[in-house]
Design an enzyme around this catalytic site. Sequence first.
Site, PDB file in Angstrom:
ATOM      1  N   SER A  47      -9.168   1.772   3.309  1.00  0.00           N
ATOM      2  CA  SER A  47      -8.263   2.513   2.462  1.00  0.00           C
ATOM      3  C   SER A  47      -7.269   1.631   1.694  1.00  0.00           C
ATOM      4  CB  SER A  47      -7.479   3.522   3.317  1.00  0.00           C
ATOM      5  OG  SER A  47      -6.748   2.886   4.348  1.00  0.00           O
ATOM      6  N   LYS A  95       0.841  -1.200   0.000  1.00  0.00           N
ATOM      7  CA  LYS A  95       0.000   0.000   0.000  1.00  0.00           C
ATOM      8  C   LYS A  95       0.876   1.248   0.000  1.00  0.00           C
ATOM      9  CE  LYS A  95      -3.722   1.933   2.894  1.00  0.00           C
ATOM     10  NZ  LYS A  95      -4.468   1.688   4.166  1.00  0.00           N
ATOM     11  N   SER A 107      -9.536  -0.935   7.405  1.00  0.00           N
ATOM     12  CA  SER A 107      -8.964  -0.686   6.085  1.00  0.00           C
ATOM     13  C   SER A 107      -8.245  -1.854   5.439  1.00  0.00           C
ATOM     14  CB  SER A 107      -8.013   0.512   6.142  1.00  0.00           C
ATOM     15  OG  SER A 107      -8.731   1.705   6.277  1.00  0.00           O
TER      16      SER A 107
END
Length: 471
Positions: free
Chosen positions: A153, A78, A177
């Site tokens: 996210s 990420k 997330s």
Amino acid sequence: MSELVFEPAVRQLEMLQAREISVTELAEAHVAQIERLNPKLNVFADFDAERMRSQARAMDAAPVDARGTLHGLPVTVKSSIASAGYKCEIGSLNHKGEIPHEDAVVVARLRAAGALILGTTNCPEFLMAYETDNLLHGQTRNPWDMERTPGGSSGGESAAIAAGMSAAGLGSDSGGSVRVPAHFTGICSLKPTPGRIPGRGHLPPCVGPFSTLGAIGPMARTMADVELMFRTLSGQDDADPASAPVALRDLSLDELRGHRIGFFEDDGRTPVTAETRASVRKAAAALRDAGFCVEPFRPSTLESLRKLWWTFFVQCGAMFYEPEVRGGRGRLSPIFREFLAIAERTGPLTATELLNAWAEMDLLRSKTLEEMREYPVLLCPVASLPAWRHGEREWTIEGQKVEYLDAVRFTQWFNTLGAPAAVVPVGRSPEALPIGVQIVARPFEDEVALGIAAVVDRAFGYRAPGMAAGA
């Protein structure tokens, strides 16, 4: 070769170790999948095929005795986790083009284990949304239905793994997330106890209340792969005050069966879809069939935990970002401005309110853990519904209106608790969208959550989205 990218990470590693395939061949299979699907799904913040090919060739040339646990495994990270040499911009124009010079601790461990880092994946601006969209890289789409979000996210990460563009990867979770994206895309994930996988090097830092709420967590298509990542990357970071010296545990199935499981289908306030209820019941039945004691139980503290999560994530989160965004709102993504608008309706915290909330969090965590003594493992939904359409913010479920942040409250409780929580795909919606369930253990009992989640995963498990498999 196209089927190779859907093999579990543990199988890909077995093939590499047996010399059935080279690192270069495995990398090329992933390049082909990325080049075919990324233009449609938009999962990457930074990907360079030639850079990856060069790294793969070097790995093939490495001496056998220098190869680590993950040697040659193609993984993604990420873009909020510092990865030296890769863009890590947190989805924000304010950080456009930023490339860290040092790895986060967990990325350094990935490299030391021999993983082949494909690139960094897209996230919503500053991570404060359950959709992945921003002005820097645009909207990431769900491989099950491109009109829907893969979540946030860690939405770029989940979409990459679900679509066979990555074998496994790293997300982060302060309010669901890694769990909501796993649920939305039909993969597995773990939000570990904060510090079991070191968080140092996350962007922004997991400090203050976020040292309890936040954790870097592994994501993959099977729980065996998630556990492999956890075992490879966990361990104390002695410069991280949230990282405790907790040794890995090996638990037999009989030892896991000694943990009573309490399950619930909703929290008594927010409804869930009929298929979500059915998924929880199916998971409970599978665990009973495997010899576990599974009984109805729901902690009494859930709403109080959720209110504290709101205090810290929404109100404190907005306060943390206020200096960075002051005077520059015109450069902010609509999805982050939406978060700020939600926070502004509540208003900033006073010093007294923050002090009282911090004290209340310790008391409430203690009360919850007392209630969990009889049922040290919980089984529950991940969200009220499966992946929603881009921009949707309100739904009618069981005749009741459910709003955006309420629909994902099922994950938020366990950030406040600082507990490990795994997600496994179990069911399907009428539109054939994946539905996951959540398995939660007490803090530092990550191996319990992983082990029990693996039992559920063996009963159900990953399926490839049709567009990703070439259907």
